[in-house]
Every structure is written in C-alpha cells, then in structure tokens.
Scaffold this motif. Sequence first.
Motif, PDB file in Angstrom:
ATOM      1  N   GLN A  59       0.821  -1.209   0.000  1.00  0.00           N
ATOM      2  CA  GLN A  59       0.000   0.000   0.000  1.00  0.00           C
ATOM      3  C   GLN A  59       0.856   1.262   0.000  1.00  0.00           C
ATOM      4  O   GLN A  59       0.452   2.297  -0.545  1.00  0.00           O
ATOM      5  CB  GLN A  59      -0.928  -0.011   1.221  1.00  0.00           C
ATOM      6  N   SER A  60       2.042   1.189   0.568  1.00  0.00           N
ATOM      7  CA  SER A  60       2.926   2.353   0.645  1.00  0.00           C
ATOM      8  C   SER A  60       3.363   2.854  -0.719  1.00  0.00           C
ATOM      9  O   SER A  60       3.851   3.982  -0.851  1.00  0.00           O
ATOM     10  CB  SER A  60       4.163   2.011   1.490  1.00  0.00           C
ATOM     11  N   SER A  63       1.134   6.961  -3.490  1.00  0.00           N
ATOM     12  CA  SER A  63       1.464   8.249  -2.882  1.00  0.00           C
ATOM     13  C   SER A  63       0.212   8.947  -2.377  1.00  0.00           C
ATOM     14  O   SER A  63      -0.872   8.815  -2.972  1.00  0.00           O
ATOM     15  CB  SER A  63       2.168   9.151  -3.910  1.00  0.00           C
ATOM     16  N   GLU A  64       0.371   9.700  -1.305  1.00  0.00           N
ATOM     17  CA  GLU A  64      -0.757  10.449  -0.750  1.00  0.00           C
ATOM     18  C   GLU A  64      -1.282  11.439  -1.791  1.00  0.00           C
ATOM     19  O   GLU A  64      -0.513  12.131  -2.462  1.00  0.00           O
ATOM     20  CB  GLU A  64      -0.325  11.189   0.509  1.00  0.00           C
ATOM     21  N   GLY A  65      -2.603  11.446  -1.940  1.00  0.00           N
ATOM     22  CA  GLY A  65      -3.222  12.347  -2.896  1.00  0.00           C
ATOM     23  C   GLY A  65      -3.393  11.767  -4.290  1.00  0.00           C
ATOM     24  O   GLY A  65      -3.997  12.406  -5.155  1.00  0.00           O
ATOM     25  N   THR A  66      -2.863  10.563  -4.517  1.00  0.00           N
ATOM     26  CA  THR A  66      -3.004   9.916  -5.822  1.00  0.00           C
ATOM     27  C   THR A  66      -4.247   9.039  -5.826  1.00  0.00           C
ATOM     28  O   THR A  66      -4.456   8.249  -4.904  1.00  0.00           O
ATOM     29  CB  THR A  66      -1.768   9.055  -6.138  1.00  0.00           C
ATOM     30  N   TYR A  68      -6.486   6.035  -6.354  1.00  0.00           N
ATOM     31  CA  TYR A  68      -6.178   4.601  -6.385  1.00  0.00           C
ATOM     32  C   TYR A  68      -6.399   4.000  -7.775  1.00  0.00           C
ATOM     33  O   TYR A  68      -5.516   3.341  -8.338  1.00  0.00           O
ATOM     34  CB  TYR A  68      -7.050   3.910  -5.333  1.00  0.00           C
TER      35      TYR A  68
END
Length: 257
Positions: A59-60, A63-66, A68
Amino acid sequence: MAAGVSEAFGAIDWSAPWLAPWCGLGQPLAQQLLQDDPSVHQALQTAAPKGAPVVFVPQSALSEGTAYEQYIWDTRRVPTRDNLHDFFNGLVWLQFPHTKRRLNQLQAQAIATHGVQAVRGPLRDALTLFDENGAVLQAPEPIWQALRARNWQALFVDLRPLWNEARLLLFGHALLEKLVSPRKPMVAHVCQAPCAINLAAHLDAWLAQDIDTQRWAGKPFAPLPVLGVPGWWPANGDAAFYADPLVFRPPRRGDGG
C-alpha cells in the motif's frame, strides 16, 4: 502479519458454498499467509501468472493524494494492504483479469475526465457497486422474473427446485470479505449471464465485454439476499426464513423491469 490479521484469515470457511469458485486459488494462499507469514501482496504475486495485467505491491507504493484507480491504470500496480478486503480483491484480479482491467479502465477514464469528486457520478457509482458487491447469475428465466419482481416467495420457495439449474458466482471482493462472518441482510447486486455460455470457462471474457458504459450507468443489477439462495444457508430450508421484510423487502413501484 499482526495477530488480529492472522485470525481473520484463519476464520475463512472455505467449505462455504459461495467460496466454492474461489477455494482452489484462495485456500492455498490463505494457508501460505497463516504458515509462512508473507505480506498479502507477496502471496498474491506468487500466484500471478506470467504476463498478468497487474502486479501486487504494498500500500505504501500509493502516494498520498493519488487516486487509487488512476494509479492502477497508469502503473499496472495494485496497492495491497494486509487485510481480507485486499486479499479478496487480489483473488478477483487473478481469476478475472479482463473484467477487473475493464472496470479499472472505465474508472480511470472517468477520473481523467471529471477528476475525483465527492460524488462519483452514475457510471463510477455503478462500477464501484459491482466491483465491491457484484455477482453474476446464470439461471432459467422464471428465476429472473421472480428476482426482478422481488417476489421472494416465488423465487426461493415455489421455484426452489429450479435453482438446481442456476449458477451464482460472487464477484465483489467486499461482499466476499463480509461473508467471512455471514449475516442474513447481506445483499449481492446481480447481473444476468446468458445460459448459453460456459460460465466457468468464459465468464471473464464475457463479463469484460458486457460492461457497456451507457447501460451500466443505469445500474442494471438486481438485489439478491445471498443467504436466501437454496443450499447456501441451513436456516433457509424453512420457508419462514423468507418472512423477514427487513431483508426480503417487498417490491417498490417501478421494480420488476
């Protein structure tokens, strides 16, 4: 995996009738997770055939804000958490790669066109509903007529012998996850497969081609309380099981088309 996660995988009853199509692939992977303790993405990747349309990553990697769905379409990588939800999602990717890729394509196209909004819109909403809670039913027409009309007495009692000619396959990974702890109100959103096709051999190809954007935006699914399916739950052998209006709801105006 953490103790609670291991317990969740150990709780899967692979003898449950709704898991019959998934047992051959899923049970060995669940055992691998319990015995060897890899990450879920690693276990799924060991089962992926050469040339699979996606690979499973932690899951890492997302990236945040991308978004899914956009990430999967752009990279062909499926971010995967160590939980039942993503485990069943991976099983569906492995068994129905063409259908999952088609769903992902349409989600990514909608995101590229409209962005990620608070409300998905009719098509994305329908795609998500089927991806999470969908099923495919191949059955004689009288069963379909009763299901569309929500005539539960006819569907499950009067036509009960006809279910021997039906085949129901659960597709939605969220539904498969929820059924690890079965509850009577659980509902699948079902699309109709023609009786002429060999469902086991050709379902993935047929379903991927059947996903038409205009038709699916109208959610052409029928709600089916899955524990009402004959043979799927011991209690439904008693006709009184279906006399629960909170689960087997009467038809609303407009139902049955």
